[in-house]
Design a protein around this motif. Structure first.
Motif, PDB file in Angstrom:
ATOM      1  N   UNK A   1      -3.309 -15.626   8.445  1.00 53.34           N
ATOM      2  CA  UNK A   1      -3.017 -14.336   7.836  1.00 53.34           C
ATOM      3  C   UNK A   1      -2.463 -13.299   8.797  1.00 53.34           C
ATOM      4  N   UNK A   2      -2.281 -13.654  10.074  1.00 53.92           N
ATOM      5  CA  UNK A   2      -1.716 -12.711  11.034  1.00 53.92           C
ATOM      6  C   UNK A   2      -0.248 -12.469  10.737  1.00 53.92           C
ATOM      7  N   UNK A   3       0.191 -11.249  11.009  1.00 54.53           N
ATOM      8  CA  UNK A   3       1.551 -10.831  10.684  1.00 54.53           C
ATOM      9  C   UNK A   3       2.439 -10.894  11.917  1.00 54.53           C
ATOM     10  N   UNK A   4       3.607 -11.496  11.761  1.00 56.55           N
ATOM     11  CA  UNK A   4       4.680 -11.446  12.749  1.00 56.55           C
ATOM     12  C   UNK A   4       5.880 -10.797  12.061  1.00 56.55           C
ATOM     13  N   UNK A   5       6.462  -9.810  12.724  1.00 56.14           N
ATOM     14  CA  UNK A   5       7.507  -9.035  12.077  1.00 56.14           C
ATOM     15  C   UNK A   5       8.737  -8.936  12.955  1.00 56.14           C
ATOM     16  N   UNK A   6       9.886  -9.035  12.338  1.00 57.88           N
ATOM     17  CA  UNK A   6      11.164  -8.741  12.976  1.00 57.88           C
ATOM     18  C   UNK A   6      11.685  -7.439  12.362  1.00 57.88           C
ATOM     19  N   UNK A   7      11.518  -6.314  13.058  1.00 58.21           N
ATOM     20  CA  UNK A   7      11.870  -5.023  12.436  1.00 58.21           C
ATOM     21  C   UNK A   7      13.344  -4.883  12.114  1.00 58.21           C
ATOM     22  N   UNK A   8      14.221  -5.463  12.949  1.00 59.01           N
ATOM     23  CA  UNK A   8      15.649  -5.310  12.714  1.00 59.01           C
ATOM     24  C   UNK A   8      16.253  -4.072  13.322  1.00 59.01           C
ATOM     25  N   UNK A   9      15.435  -3.150  13.813  1.00 60.36           N
ATOM     26  CA  UNK A   9      15.920  -1.935  14.461  1.00 60.36           C
ATOM     27  C   UNK A   9      14.759  -1.264  15.169  1.00 60.36           C
ATOM     28  N   UNK A  10      14.974  -0.882  16.426  1.00 59.96           N
ATOM     29  CA  UNK A  10      13.919  -0.167  17.155  1.00 59.96           C
ATOM     30  C   UNK A  10      13.720   1.228  16.592  1.00 59.96           C
ATOM     31  N   UNK A  11      14.791   1.857  16.154  1.00 55.09           N
ATOM     32  CA  UNK A  11      14.680   3.195  15.578  1.00 55.09           C
ATOM     33  C   UNK A  11      13.818   3.172  14.312  1.00 55.09           C
ATOM     34  N   UNK A  12      14.098   2.201  13.443  1.00 53.73           N
ATOM     35  CA  UNK A  12      13.331   2.116  12.208  1.00 53.73           C
ATOM     36  C   UNK A  12      11.934   1.574  12.441  1.00 53.73           C
ATOM     37  N   UNK A  13      11.736   0.799  13.508  1.00 55.35           N
ATOM     38  CA  UNK A  13      10.384   0.345  13.844  1.00 55.35           C
ATOM     39  C   UNK A  13       9.498   1.534  14.184  1.00 55.35           C
ATOM     40  N   UNK A  14      10.013   2.461  14.984  1.00 53.77           N
ATOM     41  CA  UNK A  14       9.243   3.667  15.313  1.00 53.77           C
ATOM     42  C   UNK A  14       8.960   4.468  14.050  1.00 53.77           C
ATOM     43  N   UNK A  15       9.954   4.590  13.190  1.00 54.94           N
ATOM     44  CA  UNK A  15       9.780   5.389  11.976  1.00 54.94           C
ATOM     45  C   UNK A  15       8.783   4.745  11.018  1.00 54.94           C
ATOM     46  N   UNK A  16       8.887   3.441  10.795  1.00 47.13           N
ATOM     47  CA  UNK A  16       8.027   2.801   9.801  1.00 47.13           C
ATOM     48  C   UNK A  16       6.611   2.574  10.321  1.00 47.13           C
ATOM     49  N   UNK A  17       6.457   2.251  11.605  1.00 47.18           N
ATOM     50  CA  UNK A  17       5.146   1.898  12.140  1.00 47.18           C
ATOM     51  C   UNK A  17       4.350   3.108  12.625  1.00 47.18           C
ATOM     52  N   UNK A  18       5.026   4.188  12.986  1.00 42.66           N
ATOM     53  CA  UNK A  18       4.309   5.376  13.497  1.00 42.66           C
ATOM     54  C   UNK A  18       4.546   6.607  12.643  1.00 42.66           C
ATOM     55  N   UNK A  19       5.393   6.517  11.625  1.00 36.20           N
ATOM     56  CA  UNK A  19       5.602   7.627  10.716  1.00 36.20           C
ATOM     57  C   UNK A  19       6.446   8.745  11.307  1.00 36.20           C
ATOM     58  N   UNK A  20       6.580   9.805  10.542  1.00 30.11           N
ATOM     59  CA  UNK A  20       7.384  10.937  10.986  1.00 30.11           C
ATOM     60  C   UNK A  20       6.770  11.628  12.196  1.00 30.11           C
ATOM     61  N   UNK A  21       5.433  11.670  12.267  1.00 29.98           N
ATOM     62  CA  UNK A  21       4.787  12.290  13.426  1.00 29.98           C
ATOM     63  C   UNK A  21       5.091  11.508  14.704  1.00 29.98           C
ATOM     64  N   UNK A  22       4.987  10.187  14.639  1.00 27.22           N
ATOM     65  CA  UNK A  22       5.280   9.371  15.810  1.00 27.22           C
ATOM     66  C   UNK A  22       6.734   9.469  16.218  1.00 27.22           C
ATOM     67  N   UNK A  23       7.652   9.443  15.242  1.00 26.43           N
ATOM     68  CA  UNK A  23       9.079   9.509  15.557  1.00 26.43           C
ATOM     69  C   UNK A  23       9.430  10.849  16.194  1.00 26.43           C
ATOM     70  N   UNK A  24       8.873  11.936  15.674  1.00 27.92           N
ATOM     71  CA  UNK A  24       9.183  13.265  16.210  1.00 27.92           C
ATOM     72  C   UNK A  24       8.679  13.410  17.644  1.00 27.92           C
ATOM     73  N   UNK A  25       7.432  13.014  17.890  1.00 21.88           N
ATOM     74  CA  UNK A  25       6.894  13.147  19.252  1.00 21.88           C
ATOM     75  C   UNK A  25       7.608  12.212  20.219  1.00 21.88           C
ATOM     76  N   UNK A  26       7.957  11.011  19.766  1.00 16.79           N
ATOM     77  CA  UNK A  26       8.677  10.080  20.634  1.00 16.79           C
ATOM     78  C   UNK A  26      10.021  10.666  21.054  1.00 16.79           C
ATOM     79  N   UNK A  27      10.777  11.173  20.106  1.00 14.53           N
ATOM     80  CA  UNK A  27      12.091  11.728  20.446  1.00 14.53           C
ATOM     81  C   UNK A  27      11.963  13.045  21.197  1.00 14.53           C
ATOM     82  N   UNK A  28      10.879  13.769  20.992  1.00 23.20           N
ATOM     83  CA  UNK A  28      10.631  14.953  21.815  1.00 23.20           C
ATOM     84  C   UNK A  28      10.426  14.537  23.270  1.00 23.20           C
ATOM     85  N   UNK A  29       9.662  13.455  23.487  1.00 23.20           N
ATOM     86  CA  UNK A  29       9.465  12.952  24.839  1.00 23.20           C
ATOM     87  C   UNK A  29      10.769  12.491  25.468  1.00 23.20           C
TER      88      UNK A  29
END
Length: 458
Positions: free
Chosen positions: A350-378
């Protein structure tokens, strides 16, 4: 003081200068009143030679640990562990242990923690609580956080900076050398038992050979522009052969984007024209859909891998799945390494292996808008400091900037950024750590002593 201190060590310690000593000079040579131990010369004068020797040996050991971490990540991508019958779990364990050790050295040395990147780690962790599988997500988050602390821009102190510089120098030397080996592998028709393309060299995947050779070509081009034109220019041309043969379209586009950046800095008009053509190519790739089946290309051609894939986008379903995941949890995301829909596979446990297809969308989907905003702020704060700082030599700054452009383009269609087990992801965080060190002002190495650790003083 530097000569007197170096003379007290054995010749074996001094052999580290290829990676470690030069990294130490980059950290401490910017101010004449700063000693090798990361303290002011007034503090150095009050310490005995054995104390200084112990500190320098500790930094040397830490740097070698960082180099070992980079070597382990690279070896995992080659066919040699497979032929040596070394289980994959052993390499994962060695890599995880190396991350913990290097992160431990970085934390134990004290210094400053960048607040914005501490915030990035904290917000990345919020997605754990809403993840479908709590334990795997938590484990991946912990290892990613340790990787960011070990080689990323989170911690600033002399030991951490020296470790990052030593490992990065290995990358700078190793990837151009990979171009020669890969080109010879192709020309002599050595076996390529792995990879989804006709040519993977001695790597386990052609999709790993592509970005590695692409970065190697960019490093060679930068060094050719800064001198030794024939040697490095010929090496860059040699590297184009395995880059094309690997068949990674996004790696070729990323190398082209970094090349446009280098031309734009020296020839603005020509660079602008090339940049427009490059943007048009990227836009065509992103917006194009599935293409009709075409006849297979002739085998053995250097362009056969590219001809087989064509110029159409095959990531659209992966991108749509990541957008759907973001919509399901827009604030904090679905968790590191989690997902549903296209690109997600589950094993028997039942373990998940994922191919996101994009690092940008991986940050957005896995960490949400808060994660994406702070990441790009950094990223923005580091980029601003990098543009204003003159800490690095021009050739080193150009290498860091060009490799950054490569990662920025490559991340459009490859989702390695949040995977601590990905060699490309690990090298990205190593690059970002050195990019952050280059963004520091020259006086950043002026530390004053406290009873516990060295505190950073600007």
């Amino acid at each position: 003081m530097d000569e007197a201190l170096n003379s007290s060590f054995s010749k074996s310690d001094q052999r580290v200068h290829g990676f470690v000593r030069r990294g130490r000079r980059q950290v401490f040579a910017s101010r004449p009143n700063v000693g090798l131990a990361g303290t002011s010369t007034s503090n150095v004068a009050t310490q005995t030679k054995p104390q200084l020797a112990g500190k320098l040996q500790k930094k040397t050991l830490a740097a070698w640990c960082a180099i070992t971490l980079a070597v382990i990540y690279f070896l995992r991508t080659t066919i040699f562990p497979i032929y040596a019958h070394v289980p994959g779990a052993v390499w994962v364990g060695l890599g995880s242990l190396s991350i913990v050790v290097v992160a431990g050295f970085a934390v134990a040395a004290g210094g400053k923690w960048r607040g914005v990147w501490c915030g990035v780690i904290a917000i990345f962790g919020l997605g754990v609580f809403g993840a479908e599988l709590l334990l795997p997500t938590f484990q991946r988050f912990i290892m990613l956080s340790l990787l960011m602390i070990a080689v990323g821009p989170v911690v600033v102190n002399p030991v951490a900076m020296q470790m990052r510089a030593a490992a990065w120098r290995l990358v700078e030397k190793g990837l151009p050398g990979l171009l020669i080996v890969s080109a010879a592998w192709y020309l002599f028709h050595l076996p390529c038992p792995f990879g989804r393309s006709p040519f993977a060299g001695f790597m386990t995947q052609s999709m790993l050979l592509g970005p590695f050779t692409g970065i190697g070509v960019i490093i060679a081009v930068v060094r050719a522009l800064h001198g030794n034109l024939w040697r490095w220019g010929v090496l860059a041309l040699i590297g184009v052969l395995p880059l094309l043969a690997a068949g990674s379209r996004i790696a070729i586009l990323a190398a082209g984007g970094a090349g446009c950046f280098l031309v734009l800095r020296r020839k603005p008009v020509l660079g602008s024209v090339l940049l427009l053509l490059f943007v048009a190519t990227i836009w065509s790739f992103v917006t194009s859909g599935k293409q009709e089946q075409t006849p297979p290309p002739p085998p053995g051609s250097v362009m056969s891998g590219l001809a087989r894939k064509g110029i159409q986008n095959d990531r659209d379903l992966l991108w749509q799945a990541r957008f759907n995941e973001f919509k399901s949890s827009p604030l904090v995301g679905v968790g590191i390494g989690m997902g549903e829909g296209e690109g997600v596979a589950r094993d028997s446990k039942g373990n998940i292996q994922i191919e996101p297809g994009s690092s940008y969308l991986a940050v957005l989907s896995m960490t949400g808008s808060l994660g994406a905003i702070t990441f790009w702020l950094g990223i923005g704060t580091l980029t601003y400091g990098f543009a204003k700082s003159r800490r690095k030599a021009p050739v080193e700054k150009d290498i860091l900037a060009a490799v950054g452009i490569f990662f920025a383009v490559h991340g459009v269609a490859e989702g390695w950024i949040l995977s601590f087990g990905s060699p490309i992801g690990a090298f990205f965080w190593l690059w970002l750590g050195n990019f952050g060190d280059a963004s520091l002002p020259p006086t950043i190495s002026n530390f004053r002593r406290t009873p516990a650790v060295g505190q950073l003083r600007r």
